[in-house]
Design a protein around this motif. Structure first.
Motif, PDB file in Angstrom:
ATOM      1  N   GLU A  49       0.830  -1.209   0.000  1.00  8.99           N
ATOM      2  CA  GLU A  49       0.000   0.000   0.000  1.00  8.99           C
ATOM      3  C   GLU A  49       0.868   1.264   0.000  1.00  8.99           C
ATOM      4  O   GLU A  49       2.002   1.251   0.486  1.00  8.99           O
ATOM      5  N   ASP A  50       0.317   2.356  -0.519  1.00 12.17           N
ATOM      6  CA  ASP A  50       1.120   3.575  -0.666  1.00 12.17           C
ATOM      7  C   ASP A  50       0.751   4.661   0.344  1.00 12.17           C
ATOM      8  O   ASP A  50       0.831   5.854   0.046  1.00 12.17           O
ATOM      9  N   CYS A  51       0.337   4.258   1.559  1.00 12.01           N
ATOM     10  CA  CYS A  51      -0.013   5.234   2.600  1.00 12.01           C
ATOM     11  C   CYS A  51       1.154   6.205   2.797  1.00 12.01           C
ATOM     12  O   CYS A  51       2.268   5.784   3.132  1.00 12.01           O
ATOM     13  N   LYS A  52       0.906   7.483   2.589  1.00 11.59           N
ATOM     14  CA  LYS A  52       1.988   8.457   2.485  1.00 11.59           C
ATOM     15  C   LYS A  52       2.630   8.825   3.809  1.00 11.59           C
ATOM     16  O   LYS A  52       3.647   9.521   3.846  1.00 11.59           O
ATOM     17  N   TYR A  53       2.071   8.343   4.910  1.00 15.78           N
ATOM     18  CA  TYR A  53       2.649   8.580   6.234  1.00 15.78           C
ATOM     19  C   TYR A  53       3.526   7.418   6.692  1.00 15.78           C
ATOM     20  O   TYR A  53       4.210   7.516   7.699  1.00 15.78           O
ATOM     21  N   ASN A 151      -8.063   6.425  10.160  1.00 14.33           N
ATOM     22  CA  ASN A 151      -6.958   7.388   9.948  1.00 14.33           C
ATOM     23  C   ASN A 151      -7.397   8.824   9.756  1.00 14.33           C
ATOM     24  O   ASN A 151      -6.840   9.736  10.353  1.00 14.33           O
ATOM     25  N   THR A 152      -8.380   9.096   8.906  1.00  7.48           N
ATOM     26  CA  THR A 152      -8.858  10.457   8.660  1.00  7.48           C
ATOM     27  C   THR A 152     -10.248  10.352   8.056  1.00  7.48           C
ATOM     28  O   THR A 152     -10.816   9.259   7.962  1.00  7.48           O
ATOM     29  N   GLY A 153     -10.803  11.477   7.646  1.00  8.36           N
ATOM     30  CA  GLY A 153     -12.118  11.457   7.022  1.00  8.36           C
ATOM     31  C   GLY A 153     -12.045  11.087   5.550  1.00  8.36           C
ATOM     32  O   GLY A 153     -10.979  11.117   4.932  1.00  8.36           O
ATOM     33  N   PRO A 154     -13.189  10.746   4.944  1.00 14.86           N
ATOM     34  CA  PRO A 154     -13.194  10.297   3.546  1.00 14.86           C
ATOM     35  C   PRO A 154     -12.748  11.358   2.548  1.00 14.86           C
ATOM     36  O   PRO A 154     -12.164  11.035   1.509  1.00 14.86           O
ATOM     37  N   GLY A 155     -13.001  12.640   2.851  1.00 12.55           N
ATOM     38  CA  GLY A 155     -12.621  13.690   1.915  1.00 12.55           C
ATOM     39  C   GLY A 155     -11.125  13.830   1.736  1.00 12.55           C
ATOM     40  O   GLY A 155     -10.636  14.136   0.637  1.00 12.55           O
ATOM     41  N   TYR A 156     -10.377  13.587   2.804  1.00 15.78           N
ATOM     42  CA  TYR A 156      -8.913  13.734   2.749  1.00 15.78           C
ATOM     43  C   TYR A 156      -8.224  12.424   2.387  1.00 15.78           C
ATOM     44  O   TYR A 156      -7.039  12.411   2.038  1.00 15.78           O
ATOM     45  N   TYR A 157      -8.959  11.330   2.446  1.00 16.14           N
ATOM     46  CA  TYR A 157      -8.303  10.028   2.310  1.00 16.14           C
ATOM     47  C   TYR A 157      -7.510   9.854   1.009  1.00 16.14           C
ATOM     48  O   TYR A 157      -6.395   9.308   1.040  1.00 16.14           O
ATOM     49  N   PRO A 158      -8.028  10.308  -0.141  1.00 14.61           N
ATOM     50  CA  PRO A 158      -7.241  10.155  -1.375  1.00 14.61           C
ATOM     51  C   PRO A 158      -5.899  10.887  -1.343  1.00 14.61           C
ATOM     52  O   PRO A 158      -5.020  10.581  -2.152  1.00 14.61           O
ATOM     53  N   ARG A 159      -5.744  11.825  -0.399  1.00 12.53           N
ATOM     54  CA  ARG A 159      -4.476  12.551  -0.285  1.00 12.53           C
ATOM     55  C   ARG A 159      -3.426  11.742   0.476  1.00 12.53           C
ATOM     56  O   ARG A 159      -2.240  12.072   0.411  1.00 12.53           O
ATOM     57  N   ILE A 160      -3.860  10.716   1.215  1.00  8.17           N
ATOM     58  CA  ILE A 160      -2.885   9.930   1.981  1.00  8.17           C
ATOM     59  C   ILE A 160      -2.721   8.506   1.463  1.00  8.17           C
ATOM     60  O   ILE A 160      -1.767   7.820   1.847  1.00  8.17           O
ATOM     61  N   THR A 226       9.233   9.411   3.410  1.00  9.27           N
ATOM     62  CA  THR A 226       7.800   9.349   3.134  1.00  9.27           C
ATOM     63  C   THR A 226       7.341  10.691   2.563  1.00  9.27           C
ATOM     64  O   THR A 226       7.909  11.740   2.881  1.00  9.27           O
ATOM     65  N   PRO A 227       6.295  10.690   1.726  1.00  5.64           N
ATOM     66  CA  PRO A 227       5.833  11.935   1.100  1.00  5.64           C
ATOM     67  C   PRO A 227       5.400  13.019   2.085  1.00  5.64           C
ATOM     68  O   PRO A 227       5.438  14.204   1.759  1.00  5.64           O
ATOM     69  N   LEU A 228       4.974  12.629   3.284  1.00  8.04           N
ATOM     70  CA  LEU A 228       4.489  13.610   4.256  1.00  8.04           C
ATOM     71  C   LEU A 228       5.578  14.072   5.224  1.00  8.04           C
ATOM     72  O   LEU A 228       5.271  14.730   6.225  1.00  8.04           O
ATOM     73  N   TYR A 229       6.827  13.745   4.920  1.00  3.31           N
ATOM     74  CA  TYR A 229       7.933  14.014   5.856  1.00  3.31           C
ATOM     75  C   TYR A 229       7.994  15.477   6.291  1.00  3.31           C
ATOM     76  O   TYR A 229       8.246  15.774   7.459  1.00  3.31           O
TER      77      TYR A 229
END
Length: 311
Positions: A49-53, A151-160, A226-229
């Motif tokens: 999986e590509d979870c950015k955190y 992890n977060t809400g559905p609106g932000y999920y595609p960002r992570i 990680t992308p969110l570093y």
């Protein structure tokens, strides 16, 4: 309470009123001890999986090495250490997309659970998405709790994450409850999400047929590679507010201050306990990052006159 806007009103109260409500909710639960859990990474790195955190994703170059599934005896010995250190729950984490019924790794995990259930601690597993067959196999092997964070809400999920959807996570959460396993599900605070995203995560947990048995609140820990570093740190009062809101919404649930505790000073940790935290991870390491020293945990609990929960 199923209304998102009602949750928003709770969060936005003056801080003293919010903490007062959280303390009242905690008192109503009659759970005054602090639960000690210990987490062990039983299969490190290489996750598809590509979870950015996440430092364990195969998509990113991070300091985390890919490892094979630990041996049953090694896991059992780590469980003995956890129990000696005062843990009443032993949590296992495996960096996989998930488990389905009758595949090799599901059978391996079931064997491990059968081996370590004699330790006399609650057993929790986090290994990604589940089919109903896999969830039943885990329960039958002796597993008590399954962790799967929204992890977060559905609106932000595609960002992570893009290799799966928020709805996939919600589906596994519902499968866990359907088969009768206890559910551990929460989120990560500080990944660049908005307040609305955080509160939506609590909203979806609050719409479940049954409240999660435990709700881990993780403070995002930036990991190089990680992308969110380079995500900016949040104001820790926001963390306190989320904890207090969760405590009011879920008075009978464990609210676990999980990853990121090491980033907090003593005053902030004290506020987190006041806001409703009654569960923490102990041990030198979480899945990939170092943790607060056990001696410091005991020292703060003593200073605050809080007791550790016993079996």
């Amino acid at each position: 309470m199923k209304d998102y806007f009602a949750i928003e009103q709770i969060y936005n109260q003056p801080l003293d009123e919010l903490l007062k409500g959280a303390l009242q909710a905690k008192e109503s639960s009659r759970k005054n001890g602090v639960q000690f859990c210990q987490l062990l990474n039983i299969k490190s790195g290489g996750c598809s999986e590509d979870c950015k955190y996440c430092a364990q994703s195969a998509h990113y170059r991070t300091p985390i090495a890919k490892g094979a599934l630990l041996d049953e005896e090694e896991i059992f010995e780590e469980g003995l250490k956890a129990k000696k250190n005062g843990a009443t729950r032993f949590c296992l984490g495996a960096a996989w997309r998930g488990l389905s019924g009758n595949e090799k790794k599901t059978n391996q995990i079931c064997k491990i659970i059968e081996k370590i259930r004699s330790l006399g601690m609650e057993l929790c597993l986090s290994s990604g998405f589940l089919t109903e067959k896999a969830a039943l196999m885990l329960k039958e092997s002796g597993l008590n709790v399954y962790n799967h964070n929204l992890n977060t809400g559905p609106g932000y999920y595609p960002r992570i994450a893009t290799t799966h959807r928020f709805e996939d996570r919600l589906n596994t959460v519902k499968i866990v409850q359907k088969v009768g396993l206890k559910l551990c599900s929460g989120g990560i605070i500080g990944m660049g999400e908005s307040l609305k995203d955080r509160l939506e995560m609590l909203y979806y947990l609050n719409t479940l047929a049954e409240s999660p048995e435990s709700i881990p609140i993780n403070l995002f820990m930036p990991i190089k590679g990680t992308p969110l570093y380079e995500t900016a740190a949040i104001d820790y009062i926001d963390l306190v507010r989320i904890i207090a809101t969760a405590r009011i919404l879920f008075p009978q649930s464990r609210i676990r201050l999980a990853a990121g505790r090491k980033l907090l000073d003593e005053k902030t940790l004290t506020l987190c306990y006041l806001a409703g935290v009654n569960s923490i991870f102990i041990g030198e390491k979480l899945l990939t990052q170092s943790n607060v020293q056990l001696e410091k945990d005991y020292a703060l609990l003593k200073k605050l006159n809080l007791r550790k929960e016993e079996n």
